[in-house]
Design an enzyme around this catalytic site. Structure first.
Site, PDB file in Angstrom:
ATOM      1  N   ALA A   1      -7.247  18.582  -7.282  1.00  0.00           N
ATOM      2  CA  ALA A   1      -6.180  19.346  -6.618  1.00  0.00           C
ATOM      3  C   ALA A   1      -4.985  18.453  -6.307  1.00  0.00           C
ATOM      4  CB  ALA A   1      -6.714  19.992  -5.342  1.00  0.00           C
ATOM      5  N   ALA A   2      -5.247  17.217  -5.911  1.00  0.00           N
ATOM      6  CA  ALA A   2      -4.140  16.282  -5.633  1.00  0.00           C
ATOM      7  C   ALA A   2      -3.367  15.994  -6.917  1.00  0.00           C
ATOM      8  CB  ALA A   2      -4.688  14.991  -5.030  1.00  0.00           C
ATOM      9  N   LYS A   3      -4.072  15.796  -8.029  1.00  0.00           N
ATOM     10  CA  LYS A   3      -3.405  15.538  -9.309  1.00  0.00           C
ATOM     11  C   LYS A   3      -2.658  16.782  -9.796  1.00  0.00           C
ATOM     12  CE  LYS A   3      -4.478  11.226 -10.454  1.00  0.00           C
ATOM     13  NZ  LYS A   3      -3.436  10.210 -10.666  1.00  0.00           N
TER      14      LYS A   3
ATOM     15  N   TYR B   1      -9.872  15.643  -5.618  1.00  0.00           N
ATOM     16  CA  TYR B   1      -9.169  14.713  -6.525  1.00  0.00           C
ATOM     17  C   TYR B   1      -8.317  15.510  -7.509  1.00  0.00           C
ATOM     18  CZ  TYR B   1      -8.955  11.187 -10.352  1.00  0.00           C
ATOM     19  OH  TYR B   1      -8.576  10.327 -11.353  1.00  0.00           O
TER      20      TYR B   1
ATOM     21  N   HIS C   1       4.636   5.204 -13.003  1.00  0.00           N
ATOM     22  CA  HIS C   1       3.746   5.306 -11.842  1.00  0.00           C
ATOM     23  C   HIS C   1       2.304   5.447 -12.301  1.00  0.00           C
ATOM     24  CE1 HIS C   1       2.275   6.130  -7.882  1.00  0.00           C
ATOM     25  NE2 HIS C   1       1.656   7.184  -8.370  1.00  0.00           N
TER      26      HIS C   1
ATOM     27  N   ASP D   1       0.870  -1.178   0.000  1.00  0.00           N
ATOM     28  CA  ASP D   1       0.000   0.000   0.000  1.00  0.00           C
ATOM     29  C   ASP D   1       0.902   1.222   0.000  1.00  0.00           C
ATOM     30  OD1 ASP D   1      -1.618   2.148   0.516  1.00  0.00           O
ATOM     31  OD2 ASP D   1      -2.828   1.120   2.033  1.00  0.00           O
TER      32      ASP D   1
END
Ligand SMILES: NC(=O)c1ccc[n+]([C@@H]2O[C@H](COP(=O)([O-])OP(=O)(O)OC[C@H]3O[C@@H](n4cnc5c(N)ncnc54)[C@H](OP(=O)(O)O)[C@@H]3O)[C@@H](O)[C@H]2O)c1
Length: 229
Positions: free
Chosen positions: A153-155, A151, A86, A60
């Site tokens: 914003a993280a990307k 989502y 990745h 994980d």
């Protein structure tokens, strides 16, 4: 980049994109280390590829020590790393102001912190090999979308980090590539960490997106914007 005998770590290898990417890399002669959380699905993917059986590492990547552990296992097994692809990631959907704390944390962990830690862990091996990190962010990094604030914003954060890394590492011979596919029919949107996906238009074919990602590796591309898919 020549994929014959290239030593490649693929994260998210059990996913809708990870699997066809791994298949194509194996077919081109790459030596693979595959990771995902589910050991059974990892074994199934590894067994379906031709050539040498890849190393599989169940992990994980949101746990802080796991990106390093995965890289260490891959480097030990393969004798170094010529590329990291990745693909691990997850989606999440919520109206602004309604996101719960766990979902906010999980999205940042899986879509931003895990790949940053993975790149950090892989850098010594990539420097040695003058290798490549191909990091799949998303079209969402190119512009915000309603209902996908956390989502997206993280990307976007990951895309910014990867863009800076590409500039910084260029002189050392390490290529860092930001790939930003549009919506693709892998089922990712149907297993979000939170909420329910809005009705989305028909997405891209995963096989075509996987082929485009592998082409970016082979052709030494430096960026794969959504318009390239
Ligand atoms: N599909 C799209 O529309 C689309 C568009 C743009 C960008 N992307 C990005 O492309 C990447 C691959 O997406 P996909 O469509 O192939 O999704 P997918 O089919 O859901 O695959 C996601 C992969 O990530 C792994 N994963 C998820 N959480 C993990 C964790 N905490 N630790 C380690 N591995 C984890 C999953 O493996 P386990 O479940 O076994 O852990 C799986 O292999 C993602 O980063 C996604 O954001 C996808």
């Amino acid at each position: 980049m020549d994929l014959q005998d290239a030593r490649v770590l693929v994260t998210g290898a059990t996913g809708g994109l990870g699997r066809p990417v791994s298949t194509r890399l194996a077919a081109a002669g790459a030596r693979l280390a595959l990771t995902g959380r589910d050991e059974g699905r990892l074994e199934e993917v590894a067994g379906s590829l031709g050539g040498d059986r890849p190393l599989t590492v169940a992990a994980d990547l949101t746990l802080p020590d796991q990106p390093q552990a995965v890289v260490d296992a891959a480097v030990e097994h393969l004798g170094g790393l010529d590329a990291v692809v990745h693909l691990a990631g997850a989606s999440g959907f919520a109206a602004v102001g309604t996101e719960d704390d766990d979902a906010l944390d999980e999205l940042l962990l899986v879509d931003y912190l895990a790949p940053v830690r993975l790149l950090r862990a892989a850098l010594p091996a990539l420097r040695e090999a003058k290798g490549t990190a191909l990091v799949v962010t998303a079209v969402l990094a190119e512009g915000p979308v309603a209902g996908m604030a956390a989502y997206g914003a993280a990307k976007a954060a990951l895309s910014s980090y990867v863009g800076a890394a590409a500039k910084e590492l260029r002189r050392s011979g390490v290529r860092v590539v930001d790939a930003r596919p549009p919506h693709t029919e892998t089922g990712l949107a149907d297993r979000p960490l939170t909420g329910t996906a809005p009705k989305l238009p028909q997405g891209k074919d995963p096989e075509e997106v996987a082929a485009r990602l592998v082409k970016a590796l082979v052709d030494d591309e430096r960026e794969v914007p959504s318009s390239a898919f």
